[in-house]
Design an enzyme around this catalytic site. Structure first.
Site, PDB file in Angstrom:
ATOM      1  N   ARG A  87      -8.229  -0.521   5.520  1.00 16.77           N
ATOM      2  CA  ARG A  87      -7.424   0.432   4.751  1.00 16.77           C
ATOM      3  C   ARG A  87      -6.100  -0.184   4.319  1.00 16.77           C
ATOM      4  O   ARG A  87      -5.503   0.221   3.330  1.00 16.77           O
ATOM      5  CB  ARG A  87      -7.139   1.677   5.601  1.00 16.77           C
ATOM      6  CG  ARG A  87      -8.378   2.442   5.971  1.00 16.77           C
ATOM      7  CD  ARG A  87      -8.052   3.632   6.805  1.00 16.77           C
ATOM      8  NE  ARG A  87      -6.943   4.369   6.201  1.00 16.77           N
ATOM      9  CZ  ARG A  87      -6.256   5.300   6.843  1.00 16.77           C
ATOM     10  NH1 ARG A  87      -6.541   5.582   8.088  1.00 16.77           N
ATOM     11  NH2 ARG A  87      -5.282   5.947   6.241  1.00 16.77           N
ATOM     12  N   CYS A  89      -4.158   7.929   9.697  1.00 18.18           N
ATOM     13  CA  CYS A  89      -4.381   7.413  11.046  1.00 18.18           C
ATOM     14  C   CYS A  89      -4.069   8.485  12.092  1.00 18.18           C
ATOM     15  O   CYS A  89      -3.130   9.262  11.950  1.00 18.18           O
ATOM     16  CB  CYS A  89      -3.466   6.215  11.306  1.00 18.18           C
ATOM     17  SG  CYS A  89      -4.045   4.729  10.488  1.00 18.18           S
ATOM     18  N   ASP A 136       5.394   0.716  11.949  1.00 24.27           N
ATOM     19  CA  ASP A 136       4.120   0.081  11.572  1.00 24.27           C
ATOM     20  C   ASP A 136       3.998  -1.339  12.126  1.00 24.27           C
ATOM     21  O   ASP A 136       2.912  -1.909  12.120  1.00 24.27           O
ATOM     22  CB  ASP A 136       3.966   0.043  10.046  1.00 24.27           C
ATOM     23  CG  ASP A 136       3.842   1.442   9.471  1.00 24.27           C
ATOM     24  OD1 ASP A 136       3.949   1.590   8.242  1.00 24.27           O
ATOM     25  OD2 ASP A 136       3.663   2.393  10.265  1.00 24.27           O
ATOM     26  N   LYS A 162       0.861  -1.212   0.000  1.00 28.46           N
ATOM     27  CA  LYS A 162       0.000   0.000   0.000  1.00 28.46           C
ATOM     28  C   LYS A 162       0.885   1.246   0.000  1.00 28.46           C
ATOM     29  O   LYS A 162       0.670   2.182  -0.774  1.00 28.46           O
ATOM     30  CB  LYS A 162      -0.872  -0.027   1.242  1.00 28.46           C
ATOM     31  CG  LYS A 162      -1.403   1.327   1.698  1.00 28.46           C
ATOM     32  CD  LYS A 162      -2.244   1.257   2.932  1.00 28.46           C
ATOM     33  CE  LYS A 162      -1.504   1.483   4.206  1.00 28.46           C
ATOM     34  NZ  LYS A 162      -1.210   2.883   4.570  1.00 28.46           N
ATOM     35  N   ASN A 163       1.923   1.230   0.834  1.00 25.66           N
ATOM     36  CA  ASN A 163       2.737   2.442   0.994  1.00 25.66           C
ATOM     37  C   ASN A 163       3.733   2.639  -0.127  1.00 25.66           C
ATOM     38  O   ASN A 163       4.395   3.676  -0.188  1.00 25.66           O
ATOM     39  CB  ASN A 163       3.428   2.432   2.364  1.00 25.66           C
ATOM     40  CG  ASN A 163       2.420   2.617   3.487  1.00 25.66           C
ATOM     41  OD1 ASN A 163       1.259   2.953   3.237  1.00 25.66           O
ATOM     42  ND2 ASN A 163       2.831   2.375   4.714  1.00 25.66           N
ATOM     43  N   ARG A 177       1.070  14.657  12.785  1.00 28.17           N
ATOM     44  CA  ARG A 177       1.375  14.441  11.363  1.00 28.17           C
ATOM     45  C   ARG A 177       1.483  15.759  10.584  1.00 28.17           C
ATOM     46  O   ARG A 177       0.756  16.024   9.639  1.00 28.17           O
ATOM     47  CB  ARG A 177       0.372  13.491  10.733  1.00 28.17           C
ATOM     48  CG  ARG A 177       0.231  12.249  11.594  1.00 28.17           C
ATOM     49  CD  ARG A 177      -0.363  11.093  10.929  1.00 28.17           C
ATOM     50  NE  ARG A 177       0.570  10.443  10.018  1.00 28.17           N
ATOM     51  CZ  ARG A 177       0.236   9.365   9.316  1.00 28.17           C
ATOM     52  NH1 ARG A 177      -0.967   8.877   9.419  1.00 28.17           N
ATOM     53  NH2 ARG A 177       1.107   8.814   8.491  1.00 28.17           N
TER      54      ARG A 177
HETATM   55  C1  EPZ Z   1       4.662   6.903   5.995  1.00 29.92           C
HETATM   56  O1  EPZ Z   1       3.947   7.939   6.643  1.00 29.92           O
HETATM   57  C2  EPZ Z   1       3.731   5.702   5.992  1.00 29.92           C
HETATM   58  N1  EPZ Z   1       2.506   6.030   5.269  1.00 29.92           N
HETATM   59  C3  EPZ Z   1       3.383   5.330   7.451  1.00 29.92           C
HETATM   60  O2  EPZ Z   1       2.568   4.158   7.406  1.00 29.92           O
HETATM   61  C4  EPZ Z   1       4.678   5.012   8.193  1.00 29.92           C
HETATM   62  O3  EPZ Z   1       4.371   4.731   9.542  1.00 29.92           O
HETATM   63  C5  EPZ Z   1       5.613   6.229   8.114  1.00 29.92           C
HETATM   64  O4  EPZ Z   1       5.853   6.568   6.728  1.00 29.92           O
HETATM   65  C6  EPZ Z   1       6.955   5.970   8.785  1.00 29.92           C
HETATM   66  O5  EPZ Z   1       7.573   4.873   8.202  1.00 29.92           O
HETATM   67  C7  EPZ Z   1       2.518   6.019   3.918  1.00 29.92           C
HETATM   68  O6  EPZ Z   1       3.536   5.772   3.289  1.00 29.92           O
HETATM   69  C8  EPZ Z   1       1.232   6.355   3.237  1.00 29.92           C
HETATM   70  P1  EPZ Z   1       6.882  10.294   7.955  1.00 29.92           P
HETATM   71  P2  EPZ Z   1       4.510   9.457   6.622  1.00 29.92           P
HETATM   72  O7  EPZ Z   1       6.723  11.531   7.175  1.00 29.92           O
HETATM   73  O8  EPZ Z   1       5.154   9.728   5.326  1.00 29.92           O
HETATM   74  C9  EPZ Z   1       7.139  13.579  11.315  1.00 29.92           C
HETATM   75  C10 EPZ Z   1       0.733   2.797   7.918  1.00 29.92           C
HETATM   76  O9  EPZ Z   1       0.343   2.303   8.985  1.00 29.92           O
HETATM   77  N2  EPZ Z   1       6.991  14.532  10.204  1.00 29.92           N
HETATM   78  O10 EPZ Z   1       8.105   9.455   7.775  1.00 29.92           O
HETATM   79  O11 EPZ Z   1       3.432  10.335   7.092  1.00 29.92           O
HETATM   80  C11 EPZ Z   1       5.851  12.831  11.562  1.00 29.92           C
HETATM   81  O12 EPZ Z   1       5.000  13.588  12.395  1.00 29.92           O
HETATM   82  C12 EPZ Z   1       1.210   4.231   7.895  1.00 29.92           C
HETATM   83  O13 EPZ Z   1       0.780   2.198   6.809  1.00 29.92           O
HETATM   84  C13 EPZ Z   1       7.152  15.887  10.476  1.00 29.92           C
HETATM   85  O14 EPZ Z   1       7.420  16.284  11.606  1.00 29.92           O
HETATM   86  O15 EPZ Z   1       5.628   9.349   7.760  1.00 29.92           O
HETATM   87  C14 EPZ Z   1       6.311  11.571  12.228  1.00 29.92           C
HETATM   88  O16 EPZ Z   1       6.533  11.829  13.600  1.00 29.92           O
HETATM   89  C15 EPZ Z   1       1.103   4.913   9.247  1.00 29.92           C
HETATM   90  N3  EPZ Z   1       7.006  16.779   9.460  1.00 29.92           N
HETATM   91  C16 EPZ Z   1       7.650  11.298  11.554  1.00 29.92           C
HETATM   92  O17 EPZ Z   1       8.056  12.531  10.939  1.00 29.92           O
HETATM   93  C17 EPZ Z   1       6.709  16.376   8.180  1.00 29.92           C
HETATM   94  O18 EPZ Z   1       6.610  17.245   7.291  1.00 29.92           O
HETATM   95  C18 EPZ Z   1       7.573  10.230  10.474  1.00 29.92           C
HETATM   96  O19 EPZ Z   1       6.692  10.686   9.496  1.00 29.92           O
HETATM   97  C19 EPZ Z   1       6.537  15.005   7.934  1.00 29.92           C
HETATM   98  C20 EPZ Z   1       6.690  14.099   8.952  1.00 29.92           C
END
Ligand code: EPZ
Length: 415
Positions: free
Chosen positions: A395, A115, A303, A22-23, A120
């Site tokens: 999802r 989620c 995850d 999915k991701n 986020r």
């Molecule tokens: C991706 O989310 C995945 N989702 C998530 O999977 C996964 O948990 C995550 O990466 C980490 O591996 C998809 O790919 C659709 P991040 P993403 O940006 O891109 C902070 C699932 O269960 N952050 O790496 O949103 C954020 O708050 C989902 O399949 C900022 O501060 O994750 C978090 O604490 C859940 N500012 C950390 O970074 C930003 O601009 C990681 O977020 C972006 C992120």
């Protein structure tokens, strides 16, 4: 709300095939509008999140056909005002900022959702796209972005954000000149996106390392692409196999992508036999406790924290689980406590004291991976467990009931 009724205690045995990730597919769908040519994506599990992204692209004017889980996209974009309800149903919609800016130079986009595992923010996405020349305005509930021209730049990510890395990569492939992303995310899904874009004629180097170089090109062409398998779906079934008796063969995996998960399972005294692109997991009632700290790839994936915690609730000792990526990713703990688990929370740390067995209860799934953790717990517990809020689970897990039934589990969906 629909719910699962699960009669636990059945031994699970047999073989299941993992679906495409999915991701990996969600960023690929967002990036598909970077070309005028046809885009074919094979073996797409029609999960709720993927269906929503497809509907958003159709709303923009794309023509998308689906036959036996293969998607054909004619990326004909005529509408770049996507301030619509669907956009805030998923996190990955934010990736349309990069692709719409590149294609249309202007976009109005609803705020992304996803989620409720943390605030986020999208500050790193905005920082990167602004560096490439975009003007981005955050309004009440929607984003306005425009860019006369996107120009390659060096972008340092304060955190190796998966989404921000993907968004900047998507915006950079047709920008003028070279873009360098420093402290980039190295997740397999980022590499998969780079491979997808390179197979359309992009010039992306270093994906999978913390420094990614992108040389802007003039045009991208058609592509037919097979995404990587879902490493989190694989890990979830591994946890199920570990605690539900019997043995399970899990096929269509990339061993490299689940190396951190396999390592942790072996630390817990769970027998895992690795094949070429399959693994066999053998259950044990002597699960050893371990300590988990979620980290960016190749660390232990956030995850997998919830599914792993379900398994650790019946380990022979005390485990510590530290969630370093998201600030609100213990929503499943309250539900596991209803089943007799012994877990103490202190901020981002959960101390899991193993108990002999869990008992059935009425539960509510609060997010995708926490919901999967409750299914694992219900399958191992004696008695009948009800899990409400299973739309969260649909999802990210395709044909979950079908797979569990094929392994001998007793699960029913009540709509
Ligand atoms: C991706 O989310 C995945 N989702 C998530 O999977 C996964 O948990 C995550 O990466 C980490 O591996 C998809 O790919 C659709 P991040 P993403 O940006 O891109 C902070 C699932 O269960 N952050 O790496 O949103 C954020 O708050 C989902 O399949 C900022 O501060 O994750 C978090 O604490 C859940 N500012 C950390 O970074 C930003 O601009 C990681 O977020 C972006 C992120």
């Amino acid at each position: 709300m629909s719910k699962f009724i699960i009669n636990g205690g059945q031994k699970l045995s047999g073989s299941i095939k993992i679906h495409s990730s999915k991701n990996a597919i969600l960023p690929i769908l967002a990036a598909s509008i970077l070309t005028e040519g046809d885009v074919e994506i094979y073996d797409v599990p029609m999960l709720d999140d993927i269906k929503i992204m497809v509907e958003i692209l159709k709303y923009c004017g794309c023509r998308i056909g689906e036959t036996n889980n293969n998607l054909t996209i004619k990326p004909n974009v005529v509408n770049n005002d996507i301030n619509i309800e669907m956009v805030n149903k998923l996190r990955a919609s934010v990736l349309l900022l990069g692709s719409m800016l590149s294609r249309c130079k202007k976009v109005v986009l609803g705020m992304p959702g996803g989620c409720n595992i943390g605030t986020r923010p999208i500050d790193l996405h905005i920082k990167g796209l602004t560096k490439l020349g975009a003007e981005i305005k955050l309004n009440q509930g929607y984003i306005e972005a425009r860019a006369k021209k996107l120009k390659g730049e060096k972008v340092y990510l304060d955190f190796p954000s998966v989404g921000a890395t993907e968004n900047i990569m998507i915006a950079a492939v047709l920008a003028e000149g070279e873009t360098i992303i420093e402290n980039a995310a190295t997740e397999p899904e980022v590499v998969c996106l780079a491979n997808f874009l390179n197979s359309m004629g992009a010039k992306i180097y270093g994906a999978g390392t913390d420094t990614i170089r992108i040389l802007g090109v003039d045009k991208l062409h058609s592509v037919s692409f097979i995404p990587i398998p879902d490493r989190i779906e694989a890990g979830t079934y591994m946890a199920m196999a570990a605690v539900c008796g019997g043995e399970i063969e899990i096929t269509n995996v990339v061993i490299e992508h689940i190396r951190p998960i396999i390592a942790k399972f072996k630390e817990c005294n769970i027998k895992v036999i690795e094949g070429e692109n399959a693994i066999k997991v053998f259950s044990t009632d002597k699960i050893k406790p371990t300590d988990i700290k979620t980290l960016p790839y190749p660390g232990f994936p956030t995850d997998m924290q919830a599914p792993m915690m379900s398994m650790l609730t019946v380990a022979k000792g005390t485990s510590m689980v530290i969630e370093t990526i998201f600030e609100n990713r213990f929503l499943h703990v309250g539900e596991l406590l209803k089943m007799g688990a012994n877990i103490k929370l202190e901020g981002r740390v959960a101390i899991v004291e193993g108990v002999k067995r869990l008992t059935s209860a009425k539960l509510e799934a609060k997010d995708l991976r926490g919901g999967a953790a409750l299914v694992i717990a219900a399958l191992m517990a004696d008695g009948t467990t009800e899990i409400e809020g299973i739309e969260h689970i649909s999802r990210g897990y395709f044909e979950l009931e079908k797979n569990i039934l094929s392994l001998g589990g007793d699960i029913k969906r009540i709509v």
